[in-house]
Design an enzyme around this catalytic site. Structure first.
Site, PDB file in Angstrom:
ATOM      1  N   HIS A   4      16.363 -38.291 135.927  1.00 32.14           N
ATOM      2  CA  HIS A   4      16.960 -37.848 134.657  1.00 32.14           C
ATOM      3  C   HIS A   4      18.466 -38.052 134.563  1.00 32.14           C
ATOM      4  O   HIS A   4      19.090 -37.640 133.590  1.00 32.14           O
ATOM      5  CB  HIS A   4      16.624 -36.374 134.412  1.00 32.14           C
ATOM      6  CG  HIS A   4      15.159 -36.114 134.352  1.00 32.14           C
ATOM      7  ND1 HIS A   4      14.417 -35.793 135.469  1.00 32.14           N
ATOM      8  CD2 HIS A   4      14.278 -36.161 133.331  1.00 32.14           C
ATOM      9  CE1 HIS A   4      13.162 -35.635 135.126  1.00 32.14           C
ATOM     10  NE2 HIS A   4      13.040 -35.855 133.844  1.00 32.14           N
ATOM     11  N   ARG A  24      29.338 -28.884 125.392  1.00 30.84           N
ATOM     12  CA  ARG A  24      30.334 -28.087 126.106  1.00 30.84           C
ATOM     13  C   ARG A  24      30.839 -28.884 127.314  1.00 30.84           C
ATOM     14  O   ARG A  24      32.015 -28.830 127.663  1.00 30.84           O
ATOM     15  CB  ARG A  24      29.763 -26.739 126.554  1.00 30.84           C
ATOM     16  CG  ARG A  24      30.847 -25.738 126.949  1.00 30.84           C
ATOM     17  CD  ARG A  24      30.263 -24.382 127.380  1.00 30.84           C
ATOM     18  NE  ARG A  24      29.273 -23.935 126.423  1.00 30.84           N
ATOM     19  CZ  ARG A  24      28.149 -23.305 126.766  1.00 30.84           C
ATOM     20  NH1 ARG A  24      27.896 -23.022 128.017  1.00 30.84           N
ATOM     21  NH2 ARG A  24      27.294 -22.939 125.841  1.00 30.84           N
ATOM     22  N   ARG A  43      18.750 -38.833 127.735  1.00 32.74           N
ATOM     23  CA  ARG A  43      18.327 -37.710 126.876  1.00 32.74           C
ATOM     24  C   ARG A  43      19.518 -36.995 126.229  1.00 32.74           C
ATOM     25  O   ARG A  43      19.408 -35.831 125.833  1.00 32.74           O
ATOM     26  CB  ARG A  43      17.498 -36.681 127.672  1.00 32.74           C
ATOM     27  CG  ARG A  43      16.136 -37.216 128.086  1.00 32.74           C
ATOM     28  CD  ARG A  43      15.399 -36.232 128.949  1.00 32.74           C
ATOM     29  NE  ARG A  43      14.104 -36.795 129.336  1.00 32.74           N
ATOM     30  CZ  ARG A  43      12.941 -36.344 128.887  1.00 32.74           C
ATOM     31  NH1 ARG A  43      12.882 -35.320 128.065  1.00 32.74           N
ATOM     32  NH2 ARG A  43      11.824 -36.914 129.281  1.00 32.74           N
ATOM     33  N   THR A  90      26.551 -18.964 128.240  1.00 34.24           N
ATOM     34  CA  THR A  90      26.698 -17.863 127.295  1.00 34.24           C
ATOM     35  C   THR A  90      25.551 -16.877 127.530  1.00 34.24           C
ATOM     36  O   THR A  90      24.534 -17.214 128.133  1.00 34.24           O
ATOM     37  CB  THR A  90      26.656 -18.355 125.836  1.00 34.24           C
ATOM     38  OG1 THR A  90      25.406 -19.003 125.598  1.00 34.24           O
ATOM     39  CG2 THR A  90      27.796 -19.320 125.552  1.00 34.24           C
ATOM     40  N   MET A 180      19.370 -17.594 130.277  1.00 29.53           N
ATOM     41  CA  MET A 180      18.109 -18.284 130.531  1.00 29.53           C
ATOM     42  C   MET A 180      18.080 -19.243 131.733  1.00 29.53           C
ATOM     43  O   MET A 180      17.125 -19.996 131.870  1.00 29.53           O
ATOM     44  CB  MET A 180      17.698 -19.058 129.264  1.00 29.53           C
ATOM     45  CG  MET A 180      17.535 -18.159 128.049  1.00 29.53           C
ATOM     46  SD  MET A 180      17.082 -19.031 126.538  1.00 29.53           S
ATOM     47  CE  MET A 180      15.401 -19.508 126.894  1.00 29.53           C
ATOM     48  N   ASP A 204      27.048 -12.947 122.246  1.00 27.29           N
ATOM     49  CA  ASP A 204      26.501 -12.033 121.242  1.00 27.29           C
ATOM     50  C   ASP A 204      26.066 -10.740 121.924  1.00 27.29           C
ATOM     51  O   ASP A 204      25.962 -10.685 123.150  1.00 27.29           O
ATOM     52  CB  ASP A 204      25.334 -12.676 120.471  1.00 27.29           C
ATOM     53  CG  ASP A 204      24.296 -13.257 121.383  1.00 27.29           C
ATOM     54  OD1 ASP A 204      24.449 -14.424 121.785  1.00 27.29           O
ATOM     55  OD2 ASP A 204      23.358 -12.536 121.728  1.00 27.29           O
TER      56      ASP A 204
HETATM   57  O1  LIG Z   1      25.190 -21.436 126.496  1.00 29.11           O
HETATM   58  P1  LIG Z   1      24.159 -21.836 127.504  1.00 29.11           P
HETATM   59  O2  LIG Z   1      24.764 -22.255 128.792  1.00 29.11           O
HETATM   60  O3  LIG Z   1      23.173 -22.856 126.977  1.00 29.11           O
HETATM   61  O4  LIG Z   1      23.322 -20.498 127.840  1.00 29.11           O
HETATM   62  C1  LIG Z   1      22.597 -19.689 126.925  1.00 29.11           C
HETATM   63  O5  LIG Z   1      22.458 -20.251 125.624  1.00 29.11           O
HETATM   64  C2  LIG Z   1      21.135 -20.788 125.443  1.00 29.11           C
HETATM   65  C3  LIG Z   1      20.439 -20.028 124.359  1.00 29.11           C
HETATM   66  O6  LIG Z   1      21.141 -20.105 123.161  1.00 29.11           O
HETATM   67  C4  LIG Z   1      20.440 -20.634 126.803  1.00 29.11           C
HETATM   68  O7  LIG Z   1      20.585 -21.809 127.533  1.00 29.11           O
HETATM   69  C5  LIG Z   1      21.180 -19.464 127.388  1.00 29.11           C
HETATM   70  O8  LIG Z   1      21.096 -19.305 128.776  1.00 29.11           O
HETATM   71  O1  LIG Z   2      19.912 -16.540 126.329  1.00 32.34           O
HETATM   72  C1  LIG Z   2      20.705 -15.980 125.573  1.00 32.34           C
HETATM   73  C2  LIG Z   2      22.029 -16.439 125.375  1.00 32.34           C
HETATM   74  C3  LIG Z   2      22.850 -15.775 124.527  1.00 32.34           C
HETATM   75  N1  LIG Z   2      22.375 -14.696 123.881  1.00 32.34           N
HETATM   76  C4  LIG Z   2      21.125 -14.264 124.054  1.00 32.34           C
HETATM   77  O2  LIG Z   2      20.714 -13.284 123.437  1.00 32.34           O
HETATM   78  N2  LIG Z   2      20.315 -14.908 124.891  1.00 32.34           N
END
Ligand SMILES: O=P(O)(O)O[C@H]1O[C@H](CO)[C@@H](O)[C@H]1O
Ligand SMILES: O=c1cc[nH]c(=O)[nH]1
Length: 235
Positions: A4, A24, A43, A90, A180, A204
């Site tokens: 990848h 980013r 990708r 985030t 995540m 958020d």
């Molecule tokens: O801003 P990133 O690094 O993508 O992280 C957060 O944002 C995404 C979700 O909007 C998910 O990947 C979560 O972990």
């Molecule tokens: O995974 C995420 C990232 C930012 N905010 C959320 O609520 N979930």
């Protein structure tokens, strides 16, 4: 090249910053690095190598969620020899005293993913960050006057969770925020005996409903980015 990532051997640094969002990665390369070269466009998952204050560093987008991030982390370690992998992501706060734009140091990650649990049926394998990177990041961040929060985060497979009560309960058990990817990063860096760290900016607030915009998410998390760049420069 790996499955990848189209970089040639040697084009990726031993220290790699890992934002979920490939744009980013581009923003960081253009804003913070000198002589940045894009080594991956497969990708659209952009990756760049350049120097920061004379130290060679790469920035690789990972996509969203643990399956996507795991692919890039696995290939960076096993095909390109990455040794220091620092997520810069985030997250959504799930505690009242964690605020929008706070920078969090994920000491460990809880997860609802079966990915790791399936490797050790009947056991809970802890997902922990590398102590040396955590310590260095903390010292650099506090040295800059940032009020870094260090603790547990939740890495979830589900962005639009229906388990709001369980998420709130995790908050009451000291989990600072939900995102995540961190659990997968900590699992793979532990498994392959390299260093992993996850730094997160609160984009958020799950309890209050406050939010930053997508543009702010892409461009305004410079405190976290500088802590990450200076941490890997010392590693
Ligand atoms: O801003 P990133 O690094 O993508 O992280 C957060 O944002 C995404 C979700 O909007 C998910 O990947 C979560 O972990
Ligand atoms: O995974 C995420 C990232 C930012 N905010 C959320 O609520 N979930």
């Amino acid at each position: 090249m790996s499955v990848h990532i189209e970089a040639a051997t040697g084009e990726i640094a031993e220290s790699v910053l890992l934002p979920g969002d490939p744009l980013r990665a581009k923003y960081i390369a253009e804003t913070f690095l000198e002589n940045a070269v894009c080594y991956n466009n497969v990708r659209g998952m952009l990756g760049f190598t350049g120097t920061y204050k004379g130290n060679r560093v790469s920035i690789q987008g990972t996509g969203m969620g643990m399956p996507s991030a795991s692919i890039y982390i696995h290939e960076l370690i096993n095909d390109y020899g990455a040794k220091n992998l620092v997520r810069i992501g985030t997250c959504g706060a799930i505690q009242q005293d964690v605020h929008l734009r706070d920078v969090l140091v994920a000491q460990a990650a809880a997860t609802d993913s079966a990915m790791i649990r399936n490797q050790f049926p009947g056991f809970d394998f802890p997902q922990i960050g590398n102590f040396e990177l955590i310590k260095t990041a903390y010292e650099i961040g506090t040295g800059k006057g940032l009020e870094l929060r260090v603790g547990n985060v939740l890495s979830s497979d589900v962005f639009y969770s229906e388990n709001k009560e369980i998420v709130s309960k995790l908050g009451r058990h000291g989990v600072m925020a939900v995102e995540m990817e961190t659990a997968a990063l900590y699992y793979l860096t532990t498994k392959f005996n390299v260093k992993g760290l996850s730094l997160l900016t609160v984009s958020d607030h799950i309890l209050t409903g406050e939010q930053t915009t997508a543009h702010e998410r892409q461009t305004t998390f410079n405190d976290m980015i500088e802590v990450a760049l200076e941490t890997v420069a010392k590693s």
